[in-house]
Design a protein around this motif. Structure first.
Motif, PDB file in Angstrom:
ATOM      1  N   LEU B 158       5.014   5.013  -8.579  1.00 24.14           N
ATOM      2  CA  LEU B 158       4.269   3.894  -9.162  1.00 24.14           C
ATOM      3  C   LEU B 158       2.767   4.165  -9.106  1.00 24.14           C
ATOM      4  O   LEU B 158       2.017   3.744  -9.980  1.00 24.14           O
ATOM      5  CB  LEU B 158       4.623   2.604  -8.402  1.00 24.14           C
ATOM      6  CG  LEU B 158       4.151   1.270  -8.961  1.00 24.14           C
ATOM      7  CD1 LEU B 158       4.638   1.052 -10.374  1.00 24.14           C
ATOM      8  CD2 LEU B 158       4.601   0.121  -8.066  1.00 24.14           C
ATOM      9  N   ASP B 159       2.322   4.901  -8.090  1.00 26.60           N
ATOM     10  CA  ASP B 159       0.895   5.218  -7.990  1.00 26.60           C
ATOM     11  C   ASP B 159       0.551   6.558  -8.633  1.00 26.60           C
ATOM     12  O   ASP B 159      -0.499   7.142  -8.347  1.00 26.60           O
ATOM     13  CB  ASP B 159       0.393   5.125  -6.543  1.00 26.60           C
ATOM     14  CG  ASP B 159       1.115   6.056  -5.571  1.00 26.60           C
ATOM     15  OD1 ASP B 159       2.293   6.369  -5.831  1.00 26.60           O
ATOM     16  OD2 ASP B 159       0.510   6.479  -4.578  1.00 26.60           O
ATOM     17  N   GLY B 160       1.438   7.036  -9.535  1.00 35.31           N
ATOM     18  CA  GLY B 160       1.063   8.155 -10.411  1.00 35.31           C
ATOM     19  C   GLY B 160       1.144   9.541  -9.801  1.00 35.31           C
ATOM     20  O   GLY B 160       0.594  10.487 -10.367  1.00 35.31           O
ATOM     21  N   ARG B 161       1.852   9.688  -8.697  1.00 33.33           N
ATOM     22  CA  ARG B 161       1.973  11.010  -8.070  1.00 33.33           C
ATOM     23  C   ARG B 161       3.270  11.668  -8.513  1.00 33.33           C
ATOM     24  O   ARG B 161       4.314  11.018  -8.540  1.00 33.33           O
ATOM     25  CB  ARG B 161       1.997  10.885  -6.548  1.00 33.33           C
ATOM     26  CG  ARG B 161       0.977   9.935  -5.984  1.00 33.33           C
ATOM     27  CD  ARG B 161      -0.407  10.489  -6.039  1.00 33.33           C
ATOM     28  NE  ARG B 161      -1.357   9.629  -5.341  1.00 33.33           N
ATOM     29  CZ  ARG B 161      -2.584   9.995  -5.031  1.00 33.33           C
ATOM     30  NH1 ARG B 161      -3.045  11.180  -5.374  1.00 33.33           N
ATOM     31  NH2 ARG B 161      -3.401   9.175  -4.409  1.00 33.33           N
ATOM     32  N   ALA B 164       4.700  14.725  -3.310  1.00 36.14           N
ATOM     33  CA  ALA B 164       3.991  14.344  -2.088  1.00 36.14           C
ATOM     34  C   ALA B 164       2.930  15.404  -1.787  1.00 36.14           C
ATOM     35  O   ALA B 164       2.843  16.439  -2.464  1.00 36.14           O
ATOM     36  CB  ALA B 164       4.974  14.199  -0.935  1.00 36.14           C
ATOM     37  N   SER B 165       2.128  15.153  -0.760  1.00 36.66           N
ATOM     38  CA  SER B 165       0.999  16.059  -0.502  1.00 36.66           C
ATOM     39  C   SER B 165       1.471  17.438  -0.046  1.00 36.66           C
ATOM     40  O   SER B 165       0.744  18.419  -0.185  1.00 36.66           O
ATOM     41  CB  SER B 165       0.042  15.442   0.522  1.00 36.66           C
ATOM     42  OG  SER B 165       0.728  15.153   1.715  1.00 36.66           O
ATOM     43  N   ASP B 166       2.705  17.551   0.452  1.00 40.50           N
ATOM     44  CA  ASP B 166       3.200  18.881   0.821  1.00 40.50           C
ATOM     45  C   ASP B 166       3.875  19.576  -0.359  1.00 40.50           C
ATOM     46  O   ASP B 166       4.454  20.656  -0.199  1.00 40.50           O
ATOM     47  CB  ASP B 166       4.168  18.787   2.010  1.00 40.50           C
ATOM     48  CG  ASP B 166       5.466  18.064   1.660  1.00 40.50           C
ATOM     49  OD1 ASP B 166       5.544  17.488   0.545  1.00 40.50           O
ATOM     50  OD2 ASP B 166       6.398  18.072   2.473  1.00 40.50           O
ATOM     51  N   PRO B 289      10.012   3.435  -8.322  1.00 35.39           N
ATOM     52  CA  PRO B 289       9.402   2.379  -7.515  1.00 35.39           C
ATOM     53  C   PRO B 289       9.153   2.885  -6.101  1.00 35.39           C
ATOM     54  O   PRO B 289       9.856   2.524  -5.167  1.00 35.39           O
ATOM     55  CB  PRO B 289      10.443   1.260  -7.564  1.00 35.39           C
ATOM     56  CG  PRO B 289      11.742   1.976  -7.724  1.00 35.39           C
ATOM     57  CD  PRO B 289      11.441   3.215  -8.524  1.00 35.39           C
ATOM     58  N   ALA B 290       8.147   3.723  -5.968  1.00 34.10           N
ATOM     59  CA  ALA B 290       7.795   4.303  -4.676  1.00 34.10           C
ATOM     60  C   ALA B 290       6.298   4.547  -4.682  1.00 34.10           C
ATOM     61  O   ALA B 290       5.688   4.695  -5.737  1.00 34.10           O
ATOM     62  CB  ALA B 290       8.547   5.617  -4.472  1.00 34.10           C
ATOM     63  N   LEU B 291       5.728   4.586  -3.492  1.00 35.45           N
ATOM     64  CA  LEU B 291       4.294   4.871  -3.361  1.00 35.45           C
ATOM     65  C   LEU B 291       4.134   6.103  -2.491  1.00 35.45           C
ATOM     66  O   LEU B 291       4.785   6.240  -1.463  1.00 35.45           O
ATOM     67  CB  LEU B 291       3.586   3.667  -2.725  1.00 35.45           C
ATOM     68  CG  LEU B 291       3.612   2.387  -3.574  1.00 35.45           C
ATOM     69  CD1 LEU B 291       3.234   1.177  -2.739  1.00 35.45           C
ATOM     70  CD2 LEU B 291       2.675   2.523  -4.776  1.00 35.45           C
ATOM     71  N   LEU B 292       3.256   6.999  -2.915  1.00 33.65           N
ATOM     72  CA  LEU B 292       3.045   8.230  -2.151  1.00 33.65           C
ATOM     73  C   LEU B 292       1.662   8.265  -1.519  1.00 33.65           C
ATOM     74  O   LEU B 292       1.500   8.714  -0.400  1.00 33.65           O
ATOM     75  CB  LEU B 292       3.284   9.452  -3.038  1.00 33.65           C
ATOM     76  CG  LEU B 292       4.775   9.701  -3.302  1.00 33.65           C
ATOM     77  CD1 LEU B 292       4.990  10.689  -4.427  1.00 33.65           C
ATOM     78  CD2 LEU B 292       5.456  10.211  -2.031  1.00 33.65           C
ATOM     79  N   GLY B 293       0.648   7.792  -2.254  1.00 30.19           N
ATOM     80  CA  GLY B 293      -0.678   7.665  -1.641  1.00 30.19           C
ATOM     81  C   GLY B 293      -1.427   8.974  -1.499  1.00 30.19           C
ATOM     82  O   GLY B 293      -2.594   8.992  -1.128  1.00 30.19           O
ATOM     83  N   ASP B 294      -0.759  10.068  -1.777  1.00 28.55           N
ATOM     84  CA  ASP B 294      -1.374  11.390  -1.755  1.00 28.55           C
ATOM     85  C   ASP B 294      -0.507  12.257  -2.644  1.00 28.55           C
ATOM     86  O   ASP B 294       0.574  11.855  -3.038  1.00 28.55           O
ATOM     87  CB  ASP B 294      -1.392  11.973  -0.322  1.00 28.55           C
ATOM     88  CG  ASP B 294      -2.583  11.471   0.488  1.00 28.55           C
ATOM     89  OD1 ASP B 294      -3.721  11.675   0.029  1.00 28.55           O
ATOM     90  OD2 ASP B 294      -2.368  10.866   1.543  1.00 28.55           O
ATOM     91  N   ALA B 297      -1.258  14.559  -9.198  1.00 26.58           N
ATOM     92  CA  ALA B 297      -1.089  13.547 -10.226  1.00 26.58           C
ATOM     93  C   ALA B 297      -0.316  14.118 -11.416  1.00 26.58           C
ATOM     94  O   ALA B 297      -0.127  15.322 -11.538  1.00 26.58           O
ATOM     95  CB  ALA B 297      -2.456  13.055 -10.679  1.00 26.58           C
TER      96      ALA B 297
END
Lengths: 333, 333
Positions: B158-161, B164-166, B289-294, B297
């Motif tokens: 949902l936040d466009g990622r 994940a950061s790894d 429907p999930a948020l990763l935050g890092d 993109a």
């Protein structure tokens, strides 16, 4: 009129007072006379004022005798700032009570038993979901956890950017979406932003109508962060400034002030902190049908480093808000 | 049967051959007898084979005499690999022709005039939007511009990622969404990825069923980028490798090979290049429907540095795909 139809009217009554009753719940009540005709309507008055049942009974007068009270929350049986509603219902000669949601508050609960003991029939659970996910959602969360209910609202492009790479963001979302947010602001108790957002955008955090005029109800603006607010900032003298980064400290300070429902408006770092702490109860995303390809993201540092740690949500509702998508989602439990 | 009902059946016929007819259009045809009963169904055969009208007339046989041909595209009037369909319709004794979309191809157009000159009534525009936005969408774009139609598909939180950061990304989107993508792959001609995606994910780019078995139709896998494919990569011997970063060079090379519809699957840099060049004709976003935050993109370097330059889209359709949102949008013109 069926109990369901009356409950729908009671819900509409309660919607009219959302944001004006905290820390009391916004309750709606409809009185049906013996023949099933609606003869009284009421909603919770502001703190210290009458409850919904009393307001509706007042309008119904003697027509309430032998009738039915249809109310969104189980009538209270305790002496608080006002006498118990169960007494008012008994005195008015009500024979049946229909409510949507039972009171989770141990101090106020027991209303159904008091009524039954007085020979009044009590039915619970009518339009329960509509009420518990709607007008009473935040208050039920507050009553169960002691914490205000947090809706994290953000507006981003389809690719998750909240601004372009030069920092411009006015306006990612449509006028329709922005107006909706102002209406939402007027229905809750507080709006939280980080001090970084104050520095970057100098928001007023007021609820305004389409013409830019302030709405009747205004939420408490709250700024979270260690640094002083810039001199001359719009929020300098109006906001509650909480010098902490801990979401639980923020929510405890607000609960003490009788705040039941808050809107978390940003920025990305503050949203990340609330998500990491598990203190986002609902995500409200306005997704504009646009691509930016660069620029800051909606959330930073949510504590997710690998895909299996993603904050998983369940989509409750997707609607169009003008040209934008409006997505309401809750964390998966 | 009304012409509209028959056209809906003709559309269903054409859907069955999507991805199998390029560079010819996937056309569907239904023949109604004099009384309005459906007596023949047909769809375009693979390149060099019969057109939809001929297939449907073949099934109808003598029952076509005095009847109506309902067809998604204006019948062709030219000698290509097969004789003109207008001749077949005349010979079969068809009295009425109903089509959805006029042929934009100057070489093939004029079918309606030939038919009218032969005393056949011709009606155009029946379910036009359903056909031009549906089975003939890519081919109409190809016929008008000479370029394959590009759908950029991505899956993000949902936040466009997109990861994940790894770097982990299996699986952001749900099994339902992934299966839908495999079905989509089987209905178009080519899939494009960047060489970075090959290095990172080693994809096979095949269309597989729920059990992992390859579907009957397979798109051409295309890798775009300057660097050699890694030795032993799944695409090493199966993919067309185009050593360019210019979307127009990619599309020209594919058009030469008879590719009408492509799926652009990534990664972010390649998507940015196509967006910057205005060569994305449709965006198909699976939003989990999930948020990763890092994390990375969905798109990088789309050439947008300020908000007024955002690539603005119009949402055509939003549906749920299992727990995910499926958003189809087209660039605003």
């Amino acid at each position: 009129m069926t109990p369901e139809d009356a409950m729908a009217l009671a819900i509409a009554e309660s919607e009219r007072v959302r944001g004006a009753t905290s820390p009391n719940p916004p309750v709606g009540c409809v009185i049906l006379d013996e023949g099933g005709k609606a003869v009284g309507f009421g909603a919770t008055r502001p703190i210290g004022g009458a409850h919904a049942e009393v307001m509706a009974l007042h309008e119904a007068g003697t027509k309430a005798r032998g009738g039915t009270a249809v109310v969104t929350l189980e009538p209270c049986a305790h002496y608080g700032r006002t006498p118990p509603c169960t007494e008012a219902l008994k005195e008015a000669g009500i024979k049946h009570v229909v409510h949507a949601v039972s009171d989770p508050n141990p101090r106020a609960a027991g209303g159904a038993k008091v009524l039954t003991d007085a020979g009044i029939t009590v039915e619970s659970g009518v339009l329960e979901q509509e009420v518990s996910r709607g007008p009473l959602r935040a208050w039920l969360h507050y009553a169960r956890t002691g914490r205000p209910h947090v809706t994290w609202k953000y507006a981003a492009s389809l690719d998750g950017r909240v601004a372009a790479s030069d920092g411009t963001s006015q306006w990612i979302s449509s006028e329709t979406s922005r107006r909706e947010v102002h209406e939402l602001r007027a229905k809750l108790d507080a709006i939280i932003v980080g001090s970084g957002t104050v520095k970057a955008d100098d928001p007023a955090l007021t609820a305004r109508d389409a013409g830019g005029m302030p709405l009747a109800r205004q939420p408490l603006p709250v700024v979270v962060g260690m640094s002083d607010l810039p001199r001359g900032a719009k929020l300098e003298h109006t906001a509650l400034h909480l010098r902490t980064h801990d979401p639980d400290e923020v929510l405890a300070a607000l609960a003490e002030r009788g705040v039941v429902e808050v809107l978390l408006e940003g920025g990305p770092t503050l949203a990340g902190a609330f998500l990491r702490a598990g203190r986002v109860d609902r995500v409200l995303a306005y997704i504009a049908p646009a691509l930016l390809g660069d620029g800051p993201a909606a959330v930073l540092g949510a504590g997710v480093s690998t895909i299996t740690d993603a904050v998983r949500l369940t989509v409750e509702d997707v609607t169009m808000s003008g040209p934008d998508l409006r997505v309401s989602a809750v964390p998966r439990t």
